[in-house]
Write an enzyme that holds these catalytic residues in place. Sequence first.
Site, PDB file in Angstrom:
ATOM      1  N   SER A 143       0.876  -1.169   0.000  1.00 56.35           N
ATOM      2  CA  SER A 143       0.000   0.000   0.000  1.00 56.35           C
ATOM      3  C   SER A 143       0.910   1.216   0.000  1.00 56.35           C
ATOM      4  CB  SER A 143      -0.871   0.002   1.270  1.00 56.35           C
ATOM      5  OG  SER A 143      -1.442   1.276   1.496  1.00 56.35           O
ATOM      6  N   TYR A 156      -2.505  -1.404  10.770  1.00 53.58           N
ATOM      7  CA  TYR A 156      -2.402  -1.661   9.328  1.00 53.58           C
ATOM      8  C   TYR A 156      -1.121  -1.058   8.764  1.00 53.58           C
ATOM      9  CZ  TYR A 156      -3.725  -1.510   4.364  1.00 53.58           C
ATOM     10  OH  TYR A 156      -3.753  -1.643   2.991  1.00 53.58           O
TER      11      TYR A 156
END
Length: 265
Positions: A143, A156
């Site tokens: 990401s 995360y």
Amino acid sequence: MEFSPRTAIVTGSDSGIGRATAVALAEAGMDVGITWHSDRAGAEHTAEQVRAAGRKAAIRQLDTTVIPGCAAVIDELAEELGGLDVFVNNAGAGDGVGFLELDHTIWARTMDINLNGAFACIQAAARRMVAAGNGGRIIAVTSVHETQPKVHAAAYVSAKHGLGGLIKTIALELAPHGITANSVAPGAISTPMSGQDGDDPEPTLYPGIPLGRSGRATEIAAVIAFLALPASSYVTGASWAADGGMLQMGPVGSAHLDSSNWRQG
């Protein structure tokens, strides 16, 4: 070493980036192992598209929070496919919990989904590639938060930072075996994970992204496919941002914010 991939496994390939990647690799001539967590019908739909491209598809359920079972799933898929040349770690999920409210249970689950389970799967894939002696490709979908933070996403973001570090480290260790390891870091992508359904949802307009829109799953899959093919033979230990220029907008973006709503996640 001549690298000619014929088999691949893509985790979390029941929808979104995973499905698009499985199809792209099938179109590049590979038989594909497909994993799903809770959407078996989605995995079957992916398999139909892989077979429509003329390639074999194998399906298994994978729960990356059950760490001891991860390697077994990868081994089963590789056996059914007759080998493993390319492994794409795509399975992942966020939690959306602020740091002060984050308890250990949520922290540990997010780490298992995005990092600990990924480690177990990647290690199983790498061991098979080394044993086969034909080289290989390992690609992790991370990401933009592999390198940049986000509010209400401490677990995360930490997991994605860790996954990026893992890929860079194994790139060094696996290089003598002809195995490359790279990560692909998507920005805002139109997928079910972002609330948009279908194989190829229309991009959403984003004024704060230089290209002005979200990306398509197929655009991320194209980057992954390149890293899986012989043409990428001199690329390893790299993180490929596929974000429409989002990561370049730090100072410019912050200078033009007209509210503090970003603090709410």
